[in-house]
Enzyme design. Sequence first.
Site, short mmCIF file in Angstrom:
data_model
loop_
_atom_site.label_atom_id
_atom_site.label_comp_id
_atom_site.label_asym_id
_atom_site.label_seq_id
_atom_site.Cartn_x
_atom_site.Cartn_y
_atom_site.Cartn_z
N ASP A 76 0.81 -1.22 0.00
CA ASP A 76 0.00 0.00 0.00
C ASP A 76 0.85 1.27 0.00
O ASP A 76 2.02 1.27 0.37
CB ASP A 76 -0.97 0.01 1.18
CG ASP A 76 -0.28 -0.22 2.53
OD1 ASP A 76 0.74 -0.93 2.57
OD2 ASP A 76 -0.79 0.29 3.55
N GLU A 135 -0.82 -2.05 5.27
CA GLU A 135 0.11 -1.99 6.40
C GLU A 135 -0.04 -0.68 7.15
O GLU A 135 0.22 -0.61 8.36
CB GLU A 135 1.55 -2.15 5.91
CG GLU A 135 2.58 -2.32 7.02
CD GLU A 135 3.08 -1.01 7.63
OE1 GLU A 135 3.45 -1.01 8.82
OE2 GLU A 135 3.08 0.01 6.91
N GLU A 136 -0.45 0.38 6.45
CA GLU A 136 -0.40 1.73 7.01
C GLU A 136 -1.63 2.11 7.84
O GLU A 136 -1.68 3.22 8.35
CB GLU A 136 -0.24 2.75 5.87
CG GLU A 136 1.07 2.63 5.09
CD GLU A 136 2.28 3.17 5.86
OE1 GLU A 136 2.10 3.62 7.01
OE2 GLU A 136 3.39 3.12 5.31
#
Length: 388
Positions: A76, A135-136
């Site tokens: 991402d 992931e963020e």
Amino acid sequence: MNKEALQSLADWSIGHRRHLHRNPELSGMEHETHRYIKTIITDLALELREAPYPSLVAYLPGTDGSKTIALRADIDALPVEEEGEKGDYRSQVPGVSHACGHDGHTAILLAVVKWAAANRESIRPNVKFIFQSAEEITPSGAEALVSAGVLDDVDAIFGIHLWQGMEKGKLGLIPGPMMASSDDFRVTVDGSGGHGSAPHETTDPIYIATHLVQSFQAIVSRQVNPMEPAVISVGKIEGGTTYNIIPSKADLYGTFRAMTPETRAFLQERIARQSKGICDTFQAESHVEFITGTPPLVNDENESRFAETVIRKQLGEDAFAPVDMIMGAEDFAFYLQEKPGAFIFVGMKGERSRYPHHHAKFDLDEEVFASAIRLFIGIIEDYPLTSI
């Protein structure tokens, strides 16, 4: 693998990285990225395993098959408007860019998939290649993959982060805690408003909020062991409408970080307790909301030693460098709660990579891709089929 073959693989990877960089997608919305990765994996004739969309998991059975290892890349991008000269690979999506290097992680793992597909007859362990969404953000893609059972048959998992804060040419990690937990909080102070000229007739929530900010710092400086890393930061205070009106409410938004589950729980309990205590003192009401994020990232002792051995063997004794614990967070921690493994930094600090992660001018130094690819290949080649 000789240097020419490795560099050819790295060049192939760089081409795909630049495509991904031009076409970034935000967390959970990596639809085109998913399609792009899926096409490459399908063309390489690897099996695709079921995974929560838009993450992907490719699988290669080993010739021995008694052990299964997983390699992970995050896919991402961030809501950051890209700045600086990037040549022909500048982001084409307004307000979105790969400002953390996940495009590089993805391209590197794709190169390892390409190598594995060409060498499948000589690969002994089973290998899962995890291309992880989101992931963020919270909840993260790693949580979803763990909940879906992607690691159930995995013996060990490894991941990398191309790291701007580490010298180019160095790779490293430390056993045990390496990155912090990350949780957020919101404290609402409910007072009573009024005219700015008559504060005695109000319960001023902004004044109370300033006491809360100071008291939170005392948790770290006076209640946590000074040898135990911990951070509490208030990043936003919101309240009021104009100069001379004391509002009835103020909100504080912040984050807290820790290296152990015990300190993480302690910080949360103290933030809640001190919010209530201070608000009670000033005859206000407090409402505290916690947003649970990422646990501490804790590398397995044995797998860390194995990763260090691979780095020294494949890239030279001088390539390895131990790293300091950092208070940044990484959702690879969820995998390490489930299975032994190691998370490794690949240094790239230098002229090409001068700006920190999440900066609008952040860029990768593509010259380090070959080392990262060689590391992953070495992990596959050297992973012991008996217990470490």
